[in-house]
Design a protein around this motif. Sequence first.
Motif, short mmCIF file in Angstrom:
data_model
loop_
_atom_site.label_atom_id
_atom_site.label_comp_id
_atom_site.label_asym_id
_atom_site.label_seq_id
_atom_site.Cartn_x
_atom_site.Cartn_y
_atom_site.Cartn_z
N TRP A 80 0.58 -1.14 0.01
CA TRP A 80 -0.06 -0.13 0.01
C TRP A 80 0.81 1.11 0.23
N GLY A 81 1.83 1.19 0.70
CA GLY A 81 2.91 2.22 0.74
C GLY A 81 3.60 2.32 -0.80
N LYS A 82 4.01 1.14 -1.52
CA LYS A 82 4.45 1.17 -2.57
C LYS A 82 3.49 2.11 -3.72
N LEU A 83 2.21 1.83 -3.58
CA LEU A 83 1.50 2.46 -4.55
C LEU A 83 1.68 4.05 -4.60
N LEU A 84 1.90 4.35 -3.37
CA LEU A 84 2.31 6.12 -3.11
C LEU A 84 3.64 6.13 -3.82
N ASP A 85 4.77 5.55 -3.55
CA ASP A 85 5.95 5.55 -4.27
C ASP A 85 6.14 5.60 -5.66
N MET A 86 5.08 4.66 -6.20
CA MET A 86 5.33 4.60 -7.51
C MET A 86 3.95 5.42 -8.34
N GLU A 87 3.28 6.17 -7.53
CA GLU A 87 2.47 7.27 -8.16
C GLU A 87 1.63 6.48 -8.76
N ALA A 88 1.07 5.27 -8.29
CA ALA A 88 0.00 4.57 -8.99
C ALA A 88 -1.46 5.30 -8.98
N LYS A 89 -2.28 4.65 -9.91
CA LYS A 89 -3.75 5.13 -9.88
C LYS A 89 -4.51 4.21 -9.27
N ILE A 90 -5.63 4.46 -8.83
CA ILE A 90 -6.58 3.63 -8.31
C ILE A 90 -8.14 3.89 -9.03
N LEU A 91 -8.60 2.44 -9.37
CA LEU A 91 -9.79 2.51 -10.25
C LEU A 91 -10.84 1.85 -9.31
N PHE A 92 -12.06 2.62 -9.22
CA PHE A 92 -13.26 2.01 -8.47
C PHE A 92 -14.07 1.64 -9.68
N LEU A 93 -14.15 0.31 -9.78
CA LEU A 93 -14.65 -0.12 -11.12
C LEU A 93 -16.40 -0.46 -10.43
N GLY A 94 -17.36 0.45 -10.43
CA GLY A 94 -18.51 -0.09 -9.79
C GLY A 94 -18.54 -0.04 -8.44
N ALA A 95 -17.33 0.40 -7.68
CA ALA A 95 -17.11 0.54 -6.41
C ALA A 95 -17.08 1.81 -5.89
N THR A 96 -17.20 2.13 -4.57
CA THR A 96 -17.25 3.50 -4.26
C THR A 96 -16.15 3.76 -3.24
N LEU A 97 -15.78 5.04 -2.73
CA LEU A 97 -14.80 5.34 -2.22
C LEU A 97 -14.60 4.42 -0.76
N LYS A 98 -15.67 4.11 -0.40
CA LYS A 98 -15.77 3.25 0.78
C LYS A 98 -14.73 2.11 0.71
N SER A 99 -14.58 1.64 -0.38
CA SER A 99 -13.83 0.43 -0.60
C SER A 99 -12.25 0.85 -0.64
N ASN A 100 -11.94 2.19 -0.36
CA ASN A 100 -10.71 2.82 -0.96
C ASN A 100 -9.69 2.26 0.49
N THR A 101 -8.97 1.39 0.37
CA THR A 101 -8.03 0.88 1.28
C THR A 101 -6.71 1.60 1.56
N PHE A 102 -6.39 2.22 0.25
CA PHE A 102 -5.34 3.33 0.53
C PHE A 102 -5.66 4.27 1.58
N ILE A 103 -6.79 4.79 1.66
CA ILE A 103 -7.00 5.66 2.71
C ILE A 103 -6.90 5.17 4.05
#
Length: 254
Positions: free
Chosen positions: A130-153
Amino acid sequence: MHTKKALVNELQALGISPGDKLLVHSSYKAVGQFEGGPVGLVQALMSYFNEGLLILPTHTWGKINQENPLFDPATEPACVGILPNIFMAQAGVLRSLHPTHSVAAFGAGAESFVAGEELIDTPCGRQGCWGKLLDMEAKILFLGATLKSNTFIHGVEEWNDIPKRLTDERELLQIKLPTGIIQSPQHRHIGDVSQHYDKLYEPFIAHQLIRQGSIGKASSSVIEAKPVYELVSALLRREPDLFTDDQAIPVSWY
């Protein structure tokens, strides 16, 4: 019937390129009928990211606990939907070894991305996936999901040392490896503040940090890890208990 060709056009409309590093939170049911079913959708996504890195959460927090402590990454199903379970069974996909918050990855750099999760003792450790997502400046797609599923937060809260988010004590969990079983004591999340993560929509829109569209019948959106981390960290410094209720975030704060 939704097609692979249509999917490609929708991904491009959302600003997602084949070379991106992308984490996908998903609801297959929201998409509707896709050619080849859920397997067809997973394989279409894998085909699109022929130059990038595709990542899906394969969490097991719903089952792995003190009473059922052994996590076998080769057989333990994910508790976050059908697409992650199909994805991690595909050839070339690698699963990380975190006992409760694992991910599966496919593409360039997948091996290094999932490496080292057996050393993490919190759900979203800064040195883990989850920290590597930040380091690599990844994108996060919510495919039919909402921000409630946003584990990154969850990770952003953890890295900002927000109090009362993790248990003081660690559960004595285990990870099954080909070479044997190793111990993996884990701090666990307290409560479910993620139910209030959707209050971030308005700040994200105000700062143009979210791009919205659709994939099939599914309302979908994309955010980028780095600017989201910076904005949410600033909000948490102002109010550490930001996600303990569903009250709207004052516009003056952002």
